[in-house]
Design a protein around this motif. Structure first.
Motif, mmCIF file in Angstrom:
data_model
loop_
_atom_site.group_PDB
_atom_site.id
_atom_site.type_symbol
_atom_site.label_atom_id
_atom_site.label_comp_id
_atom_site.label_asym_id
_atom_site.label_seq_id
_atom_site.Cartn_x
_atom_site.Cartn_y
_atom_site.Cartn_z
ATOM 1 N N ASP A 279 0.858 -1.179 0.000
ATOM 2 C CA ASP A 279 0.000 0.000 0.000
ATOM 3 C C ASP A 279 0.896 1.231 0.000
ATOM 4 N N PRO A 280 0.628 2.238 -0.836
ATOM 5 C CA PRO A 280 1.501 3.409 -0.891
ATOM 6 C C PRO A 280 1.558 4.206 0.414
ATOM 7 N N GLY A 281 0.605 3.995 1.322
ATOM 8 C CA GLY A 281 0.624 4.689 2.609
ATOM 9 C C GLY A 281 1.669 4.155 3.573
ATOM 10 N N LEU A 282 2.171 2.960 3.301
ATOM 11 C CA LEU A 282 3.195 2.366 4.155
ATOM 12 C C LEU A 282 4.552 2.883 3.711
ATOM 13 N N VAL A 283 5.232 3.567 4.622
ATOM 14 C CA VAL A 283 6.519 4.176 4.274
ATOM 15 C C VAL A 283 7.591 3.662 5.228
ATOM 16 N N GLY A 284 8.595 3.015 4.692
ATOM 17 C CA GLY A 284 9.724 2.561 5.492
ATOM 18 C C GLY A 284 9.360 1.604 6.612
ATOM 19 N N GLY A 285 8.288 0.845 6.437
ATOM 20 C CA GLY A 285 7.877 -0.106 7.461
ATOM 21 C C GLY A 285 6.959 0.490 8.523
ATOM 22 N N TYR A 286 6.411 1.675 8.258
ATOM 23 C CA TYR A 286 5.520 2.334 9.221
ATOM 24 C C TYR A 286 4.208 2.690 8.543
ATOM 25 N N ALA A 287 3.103 2.493 9.264
ATOM 26 C CA ALA A 287 1.766 2.749 8.738
ATOM 27 C C ALA A 287 1.423 4.241 8.817
ATOM 28 N N PRO A 288 0.405 4.664 8.078
ATOM 29 C CA PRO A 288 0.053 6.084 8.019
ATOM 30 C C PRO A 288 -0.228 6.748 9.368
ATOM 31 N N ILE A 289 -0.861 6.057 10.284
ATOM 32 C CA ILE A 289 -1.178 6.676 11.579
ATOM 33 C C ILE A 289 0.099 6.924 12.372
ATOM 34 N N CYS A 290 1.021 5.983 12.334
ATOM 35 C CA CYS A 290 2.301 6.161 13.027
ATOM 36 C C CYS A 290 3.053 7.355 12.439
ATOM 37 N N ILE A 291 3.059 7.442 11.122
ATOM 38 C CA ILE A 291 3.730 8.558 10.446
ATOM 39 C C ILE A 291 3.063 9.876 10.801
ATOM 40 N N ALA A 292 1.737 9.891 10.833
ATOM 41 C CA ALA A 292 0.999 11.118 11.171
ATOM 42 C C ALA A 292 1.296 11.569 12.599
ATOM 43 N N CYS A 293 1.414 10.627 13.528
ATOM 44 C CA CYS A 293 1.741 10.980 14.919
ATOM 45 C C CYS A 293 3.127 11.607 15.010
ATOM 46 N N VAL A 294 4.076 11.045 14.294
ATOM 47 C CA VAL A 294 5.429 11.599 14.287
ATOM 48 C C VAL A 294 5.415 12.993 13.668
ATOM 49 N N ASP A 295 4.708 13.153 12.547
ATOM 50 C CA ASP A 295 4.620 14.462 11.888
ATOM 51 C C ASP A 295 3.993 15.501 12.815
ATOM 52 N N ALA A 296 2.936 15.100 13.524
ATOM 53 C CA ALA A 296 2.268 16.033 14.437
ATOM 54 C C ALA A 296 3.202 16.440 15.574
ATOM 55 N N ALA A 297 3.935 15.486 16.103
ATOM 56 C CA ALA A 297 4.863 15.793 17.192
ATOM 57 C C ALA A 297 5.977 16.709 16.691
ATOM 58 N N LEU A 298 6.480 16.442 15.496
ATOM 59 C CA LEU A 298 7.541 17.283 14.941
ATOM 60 C C LEU A 298 7.039 18.702 14.677
ATOM 61 N N SER A 299 5.809 18.824 14.195
ATOM 62 C CA SER A 299 5.271 20.161 13.936
ATOM 63 C C SER A 299 4.968 20.889 15.241
ATOM 64 N N GLY A 300 4.812 20.132 16.320
ATOM 65 C CA GLY A 300 4.626 20.729 17.643
ATOM 66 C C GLY A 300 5.941 21.013 18.336
ATOM 67 N N GLN A 301 7.019 20.911 17.588
ATOM 68 C CA GLN A 301 8.372 21.212 18.057
ATOM 69 C C GLN A 301 8.857 20.279 19.165
ATOM 70 N N VAL A 302 8.396 19.041 19.126
ATOM 71 C CA VAL A 302 8.921 18.011 20.026
ATOM 72 C C VAL A 302 10.201 17.498 19.378
ATOM 73 N N THR A 303 11.251 17.339 20.152
ATOM 74 C CA THR A 303 12.526 16.912 19.586
ATOM 75 C C THR A 303 12.462 15.463 19.100
ATOM 76 N N CYS A 304 13.321 15.160 18.133
ATOM 77 C CA CYS A 304 13.391 13.796 17.609
ATOM 78 C C CYS A 304 13.715 12.803 18.717
#
Length: 96
Positions: free
Chosen positions: A49-74
Motif C-alpha cells: 500500500d503506498p501509505g506504508l513508508v519505510g515499514g511504518y503505517a500512516p497513523i504512526c507517520i501522522a503521529c510523528v509528523d504532528a509531534a515534529l510540527s509541535g516542536q517536540v525533539t526527535c
C-alpha cells in the motif's frame, strides 16, 4: 453509577457524561508479498500500500509528523515510541 443519597431523597433520573479516551498501543502487521522470478532473471515483488513508508503505517507517520510540527525533539519522539514498543530510530523519525 450509584449515588449514596441520604434517607428521604427522591430520585430525579440520571445525568449523562461522555468521557473520551485515546488508546495508543503498537500494532505490528506482517505482510507476505509474492515474489516472482521472470524468465530473464528479474525479480518481481508485489507492491505494498503506498501509505506504508519505510515499514511504518500512516497513523504512526501522522503521529510523528504532528509531534515534529509541535516542536517536540526527535529524541523525545524516539523515546516515547520506543517506550510504547515501537521499534524506531532517531534517523527514521527525523526523516519523516
Amino acid at each position: 453509577m450509584k449515588a449514596n443519597p441520604p434517607a428521604g431523597s427522591r430520585n430525579k433520573g440520571f445525568e449523562d457524561i461522555v468521557v473520551q479516551d485515546l488508546s495508543l498501543k503498537p500494532q505490528v502487521t506482517r505482510y507476505r508479498r509474492e515474489r516472482w522470478e521472470t524468465p530473464d532473471g528479474k525479480t518481481i515483488i508485489a507492491a505494498l500500500d503506498p501509505g506504508l513508508v519505510g515499514g511504518y503505517a500512516p497513523i504512526c507517520i501522522a503521529c510523528v509528523d504532528a509531534a515534529l510540527s509541535g516542536q517536540v525533539t526527535c529524541e523525545r519522539i524516539v523515546t516515547l515510541l520506543n517506550d510504547m514498543g515501537v521499534v524506531i530510530s532517531k534517523r527514521q523519525v527525523c526523516a519523516c
